[in-house]
Design a protein around this motif. Structure first.
Motif, PDB file in Angstrom:
ATOM      1  N   LEU A 276       0.833  -1.205   0.000  1.00 51.25           N
ATOM      2  CA  LEU A 276       0.000   0.000   0.000  1.00 51.25           C
ATOM      3  C   LEU A 276       0.867   1.254   0.000  1.00 51.25           C
ATOM      4  CD1 LEU A 276      -2.734   1.453   0.236  1.00 51.25           C
ATOM      5  CD2 LEU A 276      -2.562   1.176   2.727  1.00 51.25           C
ATOM      6  N   GLU A 277       1.939   1.246   0.785  1.00 50.46           N
ATOM      7  CA  GLU A 277       2.852   2.385   0.811  1.00 50.46           C
ATOM      8  C   GLU A 277       3.451   2.618  -0.581  1.00 50.46           C
ATOM      9  OE1 GLU A 277       3.336   4.462   3.150  1.00 50.46           O
ATOM     10  OE2 GLU A 277       2.317   3.484   4.812  1.00 50.46           O
ATOM     11  N   GLU A 278       3.797   1.539  -1.275  1.00 50.96           N
ATOM     12  CA  GLU A 278       4.329   1.663  -2.629  1.00 50.96           C
ATOM     13  C   GLU A 278       3.259   2.202  -3.583  1.00 50.96           C
ATOM     14  OE1 GLU A 278       7.465   1.257  -3.612  1.00 50.96           O
ATOM     15  OE2 GLU A 278       7.951   0.924  -1.494  1.00 50.96           O
ATOM     16  N   ASP A 279       2.014   1.746  -3.389  1.00 48.79           N
ATOM     17  CA  ASP A 279       0.922   2.233  -4.235  1.00 48.79           C
ATOM     18  C   ASP A 279       0.698   3.731  -4.027  1.00 48.79           C
ATOM     19  OD1 ASP A 279       0.443  -0.229  -5.365  1.00 48.79           O
ATOM     20  OD2 ASP A 279      -1.018  -0.820  -3.842  1.00 48.79           O
ATOM     21  N   ILE A 280       0.853   4.190  -2.786  1.00 46.63           N
ATOM     22  CA  ILE A 280       0.687   5.618  -2.500  1.00 46.63           C
ATOM     23  C   ILE A 280       1.792   6.424  -3.185  1.00 46.63           C
ATOM     24  CG2 ILE A 280       0.765   7.348  -0.669  1.00 46.63           C
ATOM     25  CD1 ILE A 280      -0.605   5.315   1.164  1.00 46.63           C
ATOM     26  N   LYS A 281       3.028   5.909  -3.140  1.00 46.70           N
ATOM     27  CA  LYS A 281       4.125   6.588  -3.833  1.00 46.70           C
ATOM     28  C   LYS A 281       3.870   6.634  -5.339  1.00 46.70           C
ATOM     29  CE  LYS A 281       7.658   5.322  -0.417  1.00 46.70           C
ATOM     30  NZ  LYS A 281       8.907   4.548  -0.173  1.00 46.70           N
ATOM     31  N   ASP A 282       3.410   5.503  -5.886  1.00 46.24           N
ATOM     32  CA  ASP A 282       3.084   5.458  -7.318  1.00 46.24           C
ATOM     33  C   ASP A 282       1.980   6.458  -7.644  1.00 46.24           C
ATOM     34  OD1 ASP A 282       4.961   3.496  -7.676  1.00 46.24           O
ATOM     35  OD2 ASP A 282       3.528   1.837  -7.614  1.00 46.24           O
ATOM     36  N   PHE A 283       0.996   6.550  -6.760  1.00 41.30           N
ATOM     37  CA  PHE A 283      -0.117   7.478  -6.963  1.00 41.30           C
ATOM     38  C   PHE A 283       0.381   8.918  -7.075  1.00 41.30           C
ATOM     39  CE2 PHE A 283      -3.017  10.498  -4.930  1.00 41.30           C
ATOM     40  CZ  PHE A 283      -4.115  10.402  -5.770  1.00 41.30           C
ATOM     41  N   GLN A 284       1.307   9.276  -6.195  1.00 35.15           N
ATOM     42  CA  GLN A 284       1.837  10.636  -6.206  1.00 35.15           C
ATOM     43  C   GLN A 284       2.603  10.928  -7.497  1.00 35.15           C
ATOM     44  OE1 GLN A 284       4.056  10.352  -2.555  1.00 35.15           O
ATOM     45  NE2 GLN A 284       2.387  11.173  -1.309  1.00 35.15           N
ATOM     46  N   ILE A 285       3.233   9.908  -8.075  1.00 35.96           N
ATOM     47  CA  ILE A 285       3.946  10.080  -9.341  1.00 35.96           C
ATOM     48  C   ILE A 285       2.961  10.141 -10.510  1.00 35.96           C
ATOM     49  CG2 ILE A 285       5.588   9.007 -10.925  1.00 35.96           C
ATOM     50  CD1 ILE A 285       6.974   7.772  -8.473  1.00 35.96           C
ATOM     51  N   ILE A 286       1.960   9.284 -10.467  1.00 32.66           N
ATOM     52  CA  ILE A 286       0.991   9.190 -11.566  1.00 32.66           C
ATOM     53  C   ILE A 286       0.193  10.481 -11.714  1.00 32.66           C
ATOM     54  CG2 ILE A 286      -1.092   7.990 -12.340  1.00 32.66           C
ATOM     55  CD1 ILE A 286       0.036   5.471 -11.000  1.00 32.66           C
ATOM     56  N   VAL A 287      -0.093  11.142 -10.594  1.00 36.07           N
ATOM     57  CA  VAL A 287      -0.914  12.362 -10.626  1.00 36.07           C
ATOM     58  C   VAL A 287      -0.301  13.424 -11.538  1.00 36.07           C
ATOM     59  CG1 VAL A 287      -1.679  14.306  -9.212  1.00 36.07           C
ATOM     60  CG2 VAL A 287      -1.990  11.993  -8.383  1.00 36.07           C
ATOM     61  N   SER A 288       1.038  13.453 -11.588  1.00 32.72           N
ATOM     62  CA  SER A 288       1.719  14.487 -12.372  1.00 32.72           C
ATOM     63  C   SER A 288       1.783  14.164 -13.864  1.00 32.72           C
ATOM     64  CB  SER A 288       3.145  14.680 -11.841  1.00 32.72           C
ATOM     65  OG  SER A 288       3.898  13.475 -11.979  1.00 32.72           O
ATOM     66  N   LYS A 289       1.344  12.997 -14.277  1.00 35.07           N
ATOM     67  CA  LYS A 289       1.427  12.598 -15.677  1.00 35.07           C
ATOM     68  C   LYS A 289       0.257  13.167 -16.475  1.00 35.07           C
ATOM     69  CE  LYS A 289       4.082   8.356 -14.942  1.00 35.07           C
ATOM     70  NZ  LYS A 289       5.261   8.864 -15.672  1.00 35.07           N
ATOM     71  N   SER A 290       0.359  13.038 -17.803  1.00 33.82           N
ATOM     72  CA  SER A 290      -0.720  13.501 -18.673  1.00 33.82           C
ATOM     73  C   SER A 290      -1.969  12.649 -18.452  1.00 33.82           C
ATOM     74  CB  SER A 290      -0.292  13.417 -20.137  1.00 33.82           C
ATOM     75  OG  SER A 290      -0.021  12.069 -20.498  1.00 33.82           O
ATOM     76  N   ARG A 291      -3.101  13.228 -18.834  1.00 26.63           N
ATOM     77  CA  ARG A 291      -4.369  12.562 -18.529  1.00 26.63           C
ATOM     78  C   ARG A 291      -4.460  11.148 -19.118  1.00 26.63           C
ATOM     79  NH1 ARG A 291      -7.681  16.118 -20.284  1.00 26.63           N
ATOM     80  NH2 ARG A 291      -7.957  17.243 -18.320  1.00 26.63           N
ATOM     81  N   PRO A 292      -4.116  10.915 -20.377  1.00 24.01           N
ATOM     82  CA  PRO A 292      -4.225   9.544 -20.909  1.00 24.01           C
ATOM     83  C   PRO A 292      -3.342   8.542 -20.165  1.00 24.01           C
ATOM     84  CG  PRO A 292      -4.041  11.145 -22.688  1.00 24.01           C
ATOM     85  CD  PRO A 292      -3.757  11.878 -21.433  1.00 24.01           C
ATOM     86  N   ASP A 293      -2.080   8.934 -19.875  1.00 22.63           N
ATOM     87  CA  ASP A 293      -1.186   8.051 -19.119  1.00 22.63           C
ATOM     88  C   ASP A 293      -1.711   7.834 -17.710  1.00 22.63           C
ATOM     89  OD1 ASP A 293       0.472   7.789 -21.261  1.00 22.63           O
ATOM     90  OD2 ASP A 293       1.897   9.332 -20.615  1.00 22.63           O
ATOM     91  N   ARG A 294      -2.229   8.904 -17.117  1.00 20.55           N
ATOM     92  CA  ARG A 294      -2.755   8.819 -15.754  1.00 20.55           C
ATOM     93  C   ARG A 294      -3.919   7.842 -15.681  1.00 20.55           C
ATOM     94  NH1 ARG A 294      -3.153  14.244 -14.574  1.00 20.55           N
ATOM     95  NH2 ARG A 294      -5.343  14.396 -15.150  1.00 20.55           N
TER      96      ARG A 294
END
Length: 497
Positions: A276-294
């Motif tokens: 879950l901690e890793e998923d939260i870190k991934d979430f924080q990275i994904i938020v900054s990506k473009s909408r289709p990639d996100r």
């Protein structure tokens, strides 16, 4: 082993196996049997086949939970008591037919008592010897070492109780050395038990040995109870001790089993917590990506997060269930401990220490586990809700952009269609006007170029070209005029809107 203890032995010794196996698995639902609920009875039948003991070989025929050799746990529905014999005869003990002695000593299977205690199967199986037996013959009480955990495979655990009268009076130090030697005779050389407690039961010395295996089904737990030569115990006293020990040991092993399960649940939940901690870190990275990639990466997260959350919740639920099991069985343990204490002025501190251990370590540790894990349960749901919310927003924005694009494309298409219609209209109008003009003034060259009919033949090309251009100019002029009128009308309509 010392020479003095080798020369010693025991009088009328017996070795009792108290084994406990999980019958009901509450995680599967009320009264749902565990995957290998009848394994204890299967192992006892195998023991009988190996040793050629009819009482064990035919055990299934004597148990109410078997029909035509097939395990049928629903046949136990008639049982109403918390502790109930599983024998069809409704007796606690199965009558063991006389059998040939085992080895050089006169050792026999003397009793077999199968029970159901709540959600647990239990057996009280005793091998005994009439008369004196030397230490080197003591191993015959555990024929082929088949009473050890690796052969019995009782899921909750087991205890071996060695009972016997010493051949001569001895002090505590001598009794401990004798107990050490007796345990060594009963076990494999690879098993190294430790003396973990001692005390007195009915005025006679008792020692406790354990191994360090974590898994309950592999842990050795041995009680060695020596009776002084000048002490006489009645059958009623021994029966009472046996009954109370059976339930006390059942509670003891269920507490250890439940605590072991708690540790397993905690470690499995911690793995999910780390993920879950890793998923939260991934979430924080994904938020900054473009909408289709996100959106693409969010879909991957949502594909696994709910499953993890459910699994995590199950571990928390099981942790709470095991905590309840421990709380229930510590009450049962305390109740049996109290009854054993009332049998005489004995030193049962080795049993009381387990009560303190359960309260101070096991129950306290489970509370720590729960306090550590429970916040993450909400965090799982918060992450799922957040991701779902962002996915919904992204989808809504994409749909809005698509709708806007579709609308723009539609407007462009309409505009092109209108322009095409206007062009067609204007061209049609021009051609129509030109046609009318041709009908009204078929030969404008005669008027405007002063070409006579006599000269028409020689000036045919010029007159034809002039006539065509003339009529086309009239049509184009009228078409341009109509175009201006339509444009002004549309502009006024748009202005009024």
């Amino acid at each position: 082993m010392s020479k003095t203890t080798l020369a010693q032995g025991l009088y009328n010794p017996s070795l009792t196996l108290y084994a406990f196996h999980l019958r009901t698995d509450i995680s599967q639902g009320p009264e749902q049997t565990s995957a290998k609920a009848d394994q204890l009875w299967q192992q006892l039948v195998e023991l009988g086949n190996t040793l050629q003991f009819p009482a064990l070989q035919d055990l299934k025929q004597e148990l109410i939970c078997y029909q035509n050799g097939q395990y049928q746990p629903n046949l136990e529905n008639q049982l109403t008591l918390k502790r109930q014999s599983l024998l069809r005869s409704n007796q606690d003990e199965l009558e063991c037919n006389p059998i040939a002695p085992i080895g050089s000593a006169d050792i026999k299977l003397s009793s077999l008592c199968p029970f159901r205690l709540h959600d647990t199967y239990a057996v009280d199986l005793t091998f005994s010897c009439n008369g004196a037996i030397f230490l080197e013959e003591l191993e015959q009480l555990n024929p082929k070492k088949l009473l050890l955990p690796q052969h019995i495979k009782a899921s909750i655990g087991q205890t071996l109780l060695l009972y016997g009268q010493t051949l001569q009076p001895a002090d505590n130090e001598q009794l401990q050395r004798l107990a050490d030697d007796c345990v060594a005779q009963l076990l494999d050389n690879q098993i190294q038990p430790f003396l973990t407690g001692e005390g007195k039961l009915l005025g006679n010395q008792i020692f406790v040995y354990e191994t360090l295996e974590i898994e309950p089904s592999k842990r050795c737990h041995i009680l060695v109870w020596f009776i002084n030569p000048d002490t006489t115990l009645t059958d009623e006293q021994l029966t009472e001790v046996s009954e109370q020990l059976l339930e006390l040991l059942c509670a003891y092993h269920k507490i250890l089993y439940a605590y072991d399960e708690c540790q397993w649940c905690f470690h499995e939940a911690e793995k999910l917590y780390s993920e879950l901690e890793e998923d939260i870190k991934d979430f924080q990275i994904i938020v900054s990506k473009s909408r289709p990639d996100r959106l693409k990466k969010f879909k991957k997260i949502l594909a696994k997060l709910p499953t993890k959350a459910i699994e995590y919740s199950k571990h928390l639920r099981d942790l709470a269930d095991h905590e309840t099991t421990i709380a229930t069985n510590i009450k049962n343990y305390e109740s049996r401990f109290k009854k054993l204490s009332e049998l005489g002025d004995d030193n049962l501190s080795f049993l009381k220490e387990f009560i303190e251990l359960t309260h101070n370590k096991y129950k306290a540790q489970i509370q720590v586990y729960r306090q550590h894990l429970e916040p993450a349960s909400k965090l799982f749901q918060q992450l799922i809700d957040t991701v779902q919310g962002m996915v919904a927003i992204d989808r809504a924005e994409l749909e809005a952009e698509k709708a806007e694009l579709d609308q723009a494309n539609e407007a462009k298409a309409q505009k092109r269609e209108q322009q095409l219609e206007r062009v067609i209209t204007l061209v049609g109008t021009g051609l129509a006007v030109s046609s009318i003009s041709t009908s009204v003034m078929p030969n404008p060259s005669e008027k405007y170029l002063s070409i006579s009919k006599e000269n028409m033949t020689s000036n045919f090309a010029l007159s034809f070209l002039f006539d065509v251009v003339f009529h086309l100019l009239i049509g184009v002029s009228i078409a341009i005029f109509m175009s201006c009128v339509i444009y002004l009308r549309n502009a006024k309509t748009i202005e009024n809107q």
